[in-house]
Design a protein around this motif. Structure first.
Motif, PDB file in Angstrom:
ATOM      1  N   GLN A 273     -41.505  60.092 -25.985  1.00 18.97           N
ATOM      2  CA  GLN A 273     -40.050  59.907 -25.482  1.00 18.97           C
ATOM      3  C   GLN A 273     -40.083  58.760 -25.694  1.00 18.97           C
ATOM      4  OE1 GLN A 273     -38.972  62.712 -22.864  1.00 18.97           O
ATOM      5  NE2 GLN A 273     -38.598  65.227 -23.828  1.00 18.97           N
ATOM      6  N   CYS A 274     -40.418  57.733 -25.131  1.00 18.04           N
ATOM      7  CA  CYS A 274     -39.647  56.112 -24.680  1.00 18.04           C
ATOM      8  C   CYS A 274     -40.080  55.812 -26.031  1.00 18.04           C
ATOM      9  CB  CYS A 274     -41.128  55.981 -23.556  1.00 18.04           C
ATOM     10  SG  CYS A 274     -40.697  56.261 -22.176  1.00 18.04           S
TER      11      CYS A 274
ATOM     12  N   LYS B 146     -35.861  56.324 -25.684  1.00 12.30           N
ATOM     13  CA  LYS B 146     -34.612  58.242 -24.870  1.00 12.30           C
ATOM     14  C   LYS B 146     -34.620  57.349 -23.385  1.00 12.30           C
ATOM     15  CE  LYS B 146     -35.669  62.578 -27.317  1.00 12.30           C
ATOM     16  NZ  LYS B 146     -35.492  63.048 -27.993  1.00 12.30           N
TER      17      LYS B 146
ATOM     18  N   THR C 241     -33.611  58.674 -20.922  1.00 10.27           N
ATOM     19  CA  THR C 241     -34.267  59.334 -19.146  1.00 10.27           C
ATOM     20  C   THR C 241     -35.539  59.306 -19.750  1.00 10.27           C
ATOM     21  OG1 THR C 241     -34.540  61.643 -21.460  1.00 10.27           O
ATOM     22  CG2 THR C 241     -32.442  61.555 -19.802  1.00 10.27           C
TER      23      THR C 241
ATOM     24  N   SER D  87     -35.918  56.170 -17.541  1.00  7.12           N
ATOM     25  CA  SER D  87     -35.218  55.449 -16.701  1.00  7.12           C
ATOM     26  C   SER D  87     -36.104  56.333 -15.254  1.00  7.12           C
ATOM     27  CB  SER D  87     -34.005  56.662 -16.415  1.00  7.12           C
ATOM     28  OG  SER D  87     -33.897  57.006 -15.009  1.00  7.12           O
ATOM     29  N   LYS D  88     -36.977  57.610 -16.266  1.00 10.97           N
ATOM     30  CA  LYS D  88     -39.247  58.382 -15.873  1.00 10.97           C
ATOM     31  C   LYS D  88     -39.683  57.167 -15.237  1.00 10.97           C
ATOM     32  CE  LYS D  88     -40.383  62.173 -13.161  1.00 10.97           C
ATOM     33  NZ  LYS D  88     -39.942  62.056 -12.479  1.00 10.97           N
TER      34      LYS D  88
END
Length: 180
Positions: free
Chosen positions: A9-10, A14, A16, A19-20
């Motif tokens: 996802q990175c 993305k 979120t 951020s995670k």
């Protein structure tokens, strides 16, 4: 969420997921930044720059090694690059480079409060702090350090010896003052 999914996802940028990843690793990477920085603010800047580099290059991570190790390597390289850009390092070349033996006990065998030790490490001249951190705290070899900093292996050894002597001197002063 699984790490592989977060990384994927990175790669898709993305926020979120980014951020995670930041939440998961910021504290560990910040401790590295503190080791290589002169002060807290410089460490914050280095952490920020490190994450920018991480997210810009995350597609290059091939899942063949530790993701955390990859992050640490980028963070260390970012810290070193900041010093290269700021001021020439002017690493000390000894007149007698082969005479780097240190008859003092290695400073890393002495027990001190981590905050006190970090404070003294941060006060070391840049050239000594970088070599000390790379060798003692991050387990680089003198050959690797010489390649990273573009110095000879003997200069790396010499700078490590001088860093240890400076730290030992400062820590002994600290101990003497604490006894008073």
């Amino acid at each position: 969420m699984k790490l592989e999914k977060l990384i994927k996802q990175c790669c898709q940028q993305k926020l979120t997921a980014q951020s995670k990843v930041y939440q998961l690793y910021a504290d560990k990477l910040f401790s590295i930044c503190l080791k290589y920085s002169r002060n807290y603010q410089d460490a914050e800047d280095t952490l920020q720059d490190s994450f920018l580099t991480i997210f810009a290059n995350i597609k290059q991570y091939k899942s063949t090694g530790s993701f955390e190790g990859w992050l640490k390597r980028i963070t260390i390289n970012t810290a070193l690059q900041k010093y290269r850009e700021k001021v020439p390092l002017q690493l000390v070349e000894d007149i007698i480079e082969n005479n780097v033996d240190d008859d003092t006990e290695p400073i890393e065998k002495t027990v001190f409060n981590l905050d006190i030790l970090l404070e003294f490490i941060q006060k070391l001249p840049d050239r000594y702090r970088l070599v000390f951190n790379l060798y003692v705290l991050d387990n680089y070899t003198h050959k690797e350090i010489s390649n990273l900093l573009q110095i000879s292996e003997n200069t790396s050894k010499s700078n490590l010896s001088r860093a240890r002597k400076n730290l030992k001197k400062e820590l002994q002063k600290y101990q003497q003052n604490a006894k008073k």
